[in-house]
Design a protein around this motif. Sequence first.
Motif, PDB file in Angstrom:
ATOM      1  N   MET A  50       0.832  -1.206   0.000  1.00  8.83           N
ATOM      2  CA  MET A  50       0.000   0.000   0.000  1.00  8.83           C
ATOM      3  C   MET A  50       0.864   1.252   0.000  1.00  8.83           C
ATOM      4  O   MET A  50       1.988   1.236   0.512  1.00  8.83           O
ATOM      5  N   ASN A  51       0.321   2.316  -0.550  1.00  9.42           N
ATOM      6  CA  ASN A  51       1.044   3.580  -0.665  1.00  9.42           C
ATOM      7  C   ASN A  51       0.235   4.682   0.010  1.00  9.42           C
ATOM      8  O   ASN A  51      -0.973   4.796  -0.197  1.00  9.42           O
ATOM      9  N   PHE A  52       0.905   5.478   0.836  1.00 14.36           N
ATOM     10  CA  PHE A  52       0.279   6.603   1.538  1.00 14.36           C
ATOM     11  C   PHE A  52       0.913   7.878   1.001  1.00 14.36           C
ATOM     12  O   PHE A  52       2.133   8.043   1.036  1.00 14.36           O
ATOM     13  N   ARG A  53       0.089   8.776   0.464  1.00 12.63           N
ATOM     14  CA  ARG A  53       0.623   9.978  -0.172  1.00 12.63           C
ATOM     15  C   ARG A  53      -0.379  11.118  -0.082  1.00 12.63           C
ATOM     16  O   ARG A  53      -1.552  10.923   0.261  1.00 12.63           O
ATOM     17  N   HIS A  54       0.098  12.327  -0.401  1.00 14.57           N
ATOM     18  CA  HIS A  54      -0.797  13.472  -0.492  1.00 14.57           C
ATOM     19  C   HIS A  54      -1.797  13.266  -1.634  1.00 14.57           C
ATOM     20  O   HIS A  54      -1.441  12.772  -2.712  1.00 14.57           O
ATOM     21  N   ALA A  55      -3.032  13.652  -1.396  1.00 10.10           N
ATOM     22  CA  ALA A  55      -4.025  13.689  -2.470  1.00 10.10           C
ATOM     23  C   ALA A  55      -3.689  14.844  -3.400  1.00 10.10           C
ATOM     24  O   ALA A  55      -3.068  15.835  -2.991  1.00 10.10           O
ATOM     25  N   VAL A  56      -4.122  14.738  -4.658  1.00  9.78           N
ATOM     26  CA  VAL A  56      -3.837  15.783  -5.642  1.00  9.78           C
ATOM     27  C   VAL A  56      -5.148  16.304  -6.247  1.00  9.78           C
ATOM     28  O   VAL A  56      -6.189  15.639  -6.202  1.00  9.78           O
ATOM     29  N   ILE A  57      -5.058  17.494  -6.797  1.00  7.28           N
ATOM     30  CA  ILE A  57      -6.251  18.210  -7.261  1.00  7.28           C
ATOM     31  C   ILE A  57      -7.101  17.414  -8.263  1.00  7.28           C
ATOM     32  O   ILE A  57      -8.338  17.403  -8.144  1.00  7.28           O
ATOM     33  N   PRO A  58      -6.521  16.724  -9.260  1.00  9.04           N
ATOM     34  CA  PRO A  58      -7.382  15.984 -10.208  1.00  9.04           C
ATOM     35  C   PRO A  58      -8.219  14.883  -9.558  1.00  9.04           C
ATOM     36  O   PRO A  58      -9.158  14.382 -10.192  1.00  9.04           O
ATOM     37  N   GLU A  59      -7.895  14.517  -8.326  1.00 10.02           N
ATOM     38  CA  GLU A  59      -8.624  13.450  -7.645  1.00 10.02           C
ATOM     39  C   GLU A  59      -9.802  13.955  -6.825  1.00 10.02           C
ATOM     40  O   GLU A  59     -10.544  13.153  -6.242  1.00 10.02           O
ATOM     41  N   ILE A  60     -10.027  15.258  -6.756  1.00  6.73           N
ATOM     42  CA  ILE A  60     -11.019  15.810  -5.834  1.00  6.73           C
ATOM     43  C   ILE A  60     -12.413  15.232  -6.070  1.00  6.73           C
ATOM     44  O   ILE A  60     -13.111  14.854  -5.121  1.00  6.73           O
ATOM     45  N   LYS A  61     -12.851  15.149  -7.313  1.00  3.70           N
ATOM     46  CA  LYS A  61     -14.192  14.617  -7.595  1.00  3.70           C
ATOM     47  C   LYS A  61     -14.298  13.168  -7.118  1.00  3.70           C
ATOM     48  O   LYS A  61     -15.282  12.782  -6.472  1.00  3.70           O
ATOM     49  N   GLN A 113      -4.339  22.634   0.466  1.00  2.00           N
ATOM     50  CA  GLN A 113      -3.475  22.973   1.600  1.00  2.00           C
ATOM     51  C   GLN A 113      -2.551  21.812   1.983  1.00  2.00           C
ATOM     52  O   GLN A 113      -1.821  21.908   2.957  1.00  2.00           O
ATOM     53  N   GLN A 114      -2.613  20.740   1.203  1.00  2.00           N
ATOM     54  CA  GLN A 114      -1.780  19.552   1.418  1.00  2.00           C
ATOM     55  C   GLN A 114      -2.014  18.934   2.798  1.00  2.00           C
ATOM     56  O   GLN A 114      -1.090  18.450   3.443  1.00  2.00           O
ATOM     57  N   LYS A 115      -3.266  18.919   3.198  1.00  2.00           N
ATOM     58  CA  LYS A 115      -3.648  18.274   4.455  1.00  2.00           C
ATOM     59  C   LYS A 115      -4.461  17.004   4.216  1.00  2.00           C
ATOM     60  O   LYS A 115      -4.877  16.344   5.164  1.00  2.00           O
ATOM     61  N   ALA A 116      -4.691  16.675   2.948  1.00  2.00           N
ATOM     62  CA  ALA A 116      -5.462  15.480   2.590  1.00  2.00           C
ATOM     63  C   ALA A 116      -4.525  14.420   2.019  1.00  2.00           C
ATOM     64  O   ALA A 116      -3.643  14.720   1.215  1.00  2.00           O
ATOM     65  N   PHE A 117      -4.743  13.176   2.445  1.00  2.00           N
ATOM     66  CA  PHE A 117      -3.898  12.055   2.047  1.00  2.00           C
ATOM     67  C   PHE A 117      -4.776  10.909   1.555  1.00  2.00           C
ATOM     68  O   PHE A 117      -5.950  10.805   1.927  1.00  2.00           O
ATOM     69  N   VAL A 118      -4.178  10.049   0.742  1.00  2.00           N
ATOM     70  CA  VAL A 118      -4.893   8.852   0.300  1.00  2.00           C
ATOM     71  C   VAL A 118      -4.047   7.626   0.594  1.00  2.00           C
ATOM     72  O   VAL A 118      -2.809   7.682   0.596  1.00  2.00           O
ATOM     73  N   LEU A 119      -4.742   6.533   0.848  1.00  2.00           N
ATOM     74  CA  LEU A 119      -4.111   5.222   0.953  1.00  2.00           C
ATOM     75  C   LEU A 119      -4.558   4.442  -0.271  1.00  2.00           C
ATOM     76  O   LEU A 119      -5.763   4.279  -0.491  1.00  2.00           O
ATOM     77  N   GLU A 120      -3.614   3.999  -1.078  1.00  2.00           N
ATOM     78  CA  GLU A 120      -3.971   3.329  -2.318  1.00  2.00           C
ATOM     79  C   GLU A 120      -3.236   2.002  -2.461  1.00  2.00           C
ATOM     80  O   GLU A 120      -2.179   1.785  -1.867  1.00  2.00           O
ATOM     81  N   GLU A 121      -3.836   1.141  -3.257  1.00  2.00           N
ATOM     82  CA  GLU A 121      -3.218  -0.141  -3.586  1.00  2.00           C
ATOM     83  C   GLU A 121      -3.508  -0.439  -5.045  1.00  2.00           C
ATOM     84  O   GLU A 121      -4.669  -0.379  -5.476  1.00  2.00           O
ATOM     85  N   LYS A 122      -2.462  -0.717  -5.805  1.00  2.00           N
ATOM     86  CA  LYS A 122      -2.593  -0.974  -7.247  1.00  2.00           C
ATOM     87  C   LYS A 122      -3.357   0.161  -7.931  1.00  2.00           C
ATOM     88  O   LYS A 122      -4.263  -0.058  -8.738  1.00  2.00           O
TER      89      LYS A 122
END
Length: 211
Positions: free
Chosen positions: A1-12, A60-69
């Motif tokens: 799994m990968n933990f990273r900052h969320a990015v603007i294109p993912e907001i929707k 504000q770079q306060k949102a993160f996502v946990l992703e897999e594949k």
Amino acid sequence: MNFRHAVIPEIKQLSELAAASFSEYELYQKTIRQTFHHEADYQKFIQSMHAVHLATNVKQQKAFVLEEKNKILAIVILEAATLPKTTIWQYIKNGGLKMFPYFFQNNLAQFLAMLDEAEKLPQQYSPTNWHVNLLAVRPGYQGQHIGSRALTDFVIPYVKSKGAQSLSLITNTQNNVTFYQKNNFKITDERILDFKGHQVKNWSFMQVLVD
């Protein structure tokens, strides 16, 4: 799994995930949901509210996502004294004007004030405390320990690396109380939140991160 900052294109995508995860949440269902006559209108509101909230926190770079594949399984929003403060103007810039009708029709101002009071409670103890403002797990993946892994394997190591000495959060369901207790969080406050005579119980939690 990968933990990273969320990015603007993912907001929707993130707002849809959060809305689906929280649409049945007791904090919403027992309070502001009661001001809507139709389920479709309520669901539209939930997604719009999360879209504004997530857009603001992603920028504000306060949102993160946990992703897999390359699939996002969970969203986390973190707050701390060392992170940027969110203003009303920032919410307005990120779509808050769309929420304007809800202030009159659904008492949104009172609802947000109730949320703000609840979120501030567990953050009063220390400037080295970090706070989980949101933890949402994708429907279909709930009950598979994704939330536990997000906290123990990613969030806690991350905030400790930033100097956090404690981690706090709130919840409003008994099932979540059990979940957070299993993940070594301790109850620091219990109270009833009131919204136009509709009441819901609120628990504040904290985990101390230093020996």
